[in-house]
Design a protein around this motif. Structure first.
Motif, mmCIF file in Angstrom:
data_model
loop_
_atom_site.group_PDB
_atom_site.id
_atom_site.type_symbol
_atom_site.label_atom_id
_atom_site.label_comp_id
_atom_site.label_asym_id
_atom_site.label_seq_id
_atom_site.Cartn_x
_atom_site.Cartn_y
_atom_site.Cartn_z
ATOM 1 N N ARG A 21 -3.412 0.200 0.373
ATOM 2 C CA ARG A 21 -3.190 0.204 1.825
ATOM 3 C C ARG A 21 -3.336 -1.202 2.392
ATOM 4 O O ARG A 21 -2.537 -1.639 3.214
ATOM 5 C CB ARG A 21 -4.174 1.142 2.521
ATOM 6 N N PHE A 56 -10.505 -1.133 7.833
ATOM 7 C CA PHE A 56 -9.256 -0.710 8.457
ATOM 8 C C PHE A 56 -9.371 -0.407 9.950
ATOM 9 O O PHE A 56 -8.424 0.111 10.539
ATOM 10 C CB PHE A 56 -8.726 0.540 7.726
ATOM 11 N N GLU A 61 -2.805 3.320 11.187
ATOM 12 C CA GLU A 61 -2.769 4.291 10.096
ATOM 13 C C GLU A 61 -1.410 4.206 9.416
ATOM 14 O O GLU A 61 -0.408 3.923 10.069
ATOM 15 C CB GLU A 61 -2.990 5.716 10.619
#
Length: 148
Positions: A21, A56, A61
Motif C-alpha cells: 500500500r 496511513f 484509502e
C-alpha cells in the motif's frame, strides 16, 4: 480485546500488505522519497495494528477497482490467426513428405519452416510492444526494490 483493536499483534503478511500500500502511494506521487523511506522503516518495525495505522493516517484509502470480466481474447490486427496457421503447417508437412517420396530430394522439408514463417510471421509492431512491456516490467521491479 476486540478484533479491531489497535493493540492486536500483526505478522509478516500484514507488514507486506502495508508495504505494498505504501509503495502504491509512493508510485502515485503522494509521498516523497524521504517520507517513503521513513514510513517504510515504521512498517518494518511495526508490531501492532496501531503501529501500521499511524503510517496511513494522512493517506487516502485504496480504491478497489471493479473486477475485470474475462471476455473473449482480442487479437491485435496483423497478428497470426491460429485457425489459419495450424492447417497451413499440417498441409506443409504432408506436401513435404509427398514431394520427398516422389522426388527423393530432402530439401522439400525446408518447405515446412518457410510456410510456418510466412503464415505466422510477426507484425513489425510486436517487437516494439515487447520492448515496452519489458521496460514497464523493469520499472515496476525497481519501484518494488526501493519500497522494500
Amino acid at each position: 480485546m476486540a478484533a479491531d483493536s489497535p493493540d492486536i499483534r500483526i505478522g509478516t503478511a500484514e507488514r507486506e500488505q502495508a508495504m505494498q500500500r505504501l509503495s502504491d502511494h509512493f508510485a502515485a506521487g503522494r509521498l516523497s522519497v524521504a517520507e517513503f523511506d521513513e514510513r517504510s522503516g515504521v512498517v518494518a518495525a511495526a508490531v501492532t495494528r496501531g503501529d501500521l495505522a499511524k503510517v496511513f493516517t494522512d493517506l487516502p484509502e485504496p480504491v478497489v477497482a471493479p473486477p475485470v470480466s474475462a471476455g473473449p481474447v482480442q487479437r491485435r490486427p496483423g497478428g497470426p490467426r491460429p485457425e489459419v496457421v495450424v492447417p497451413a503447417v499440417g498441409i506443409a508437412v504432408v506436401l513435404a513428405v509427398v514431394l520427398f517420396l516422389a522426388t527423393h530430394l530432402w530439401f522439400w522439408f525446408l518447405l515446412i519452416p518457410v510456410i510456418v514463417l510466412a503464415r505466422a510471421g510477426r507484425s513489425p509492431n510486436d517487437r516494439e510492444h515487447r520492448r515496452r512491456e519489458h521496460r514497464e516490467y523493469r520499472r515496476r521491479e525497481r519501484r518494488e526494490r526501493r519500497g522494500h
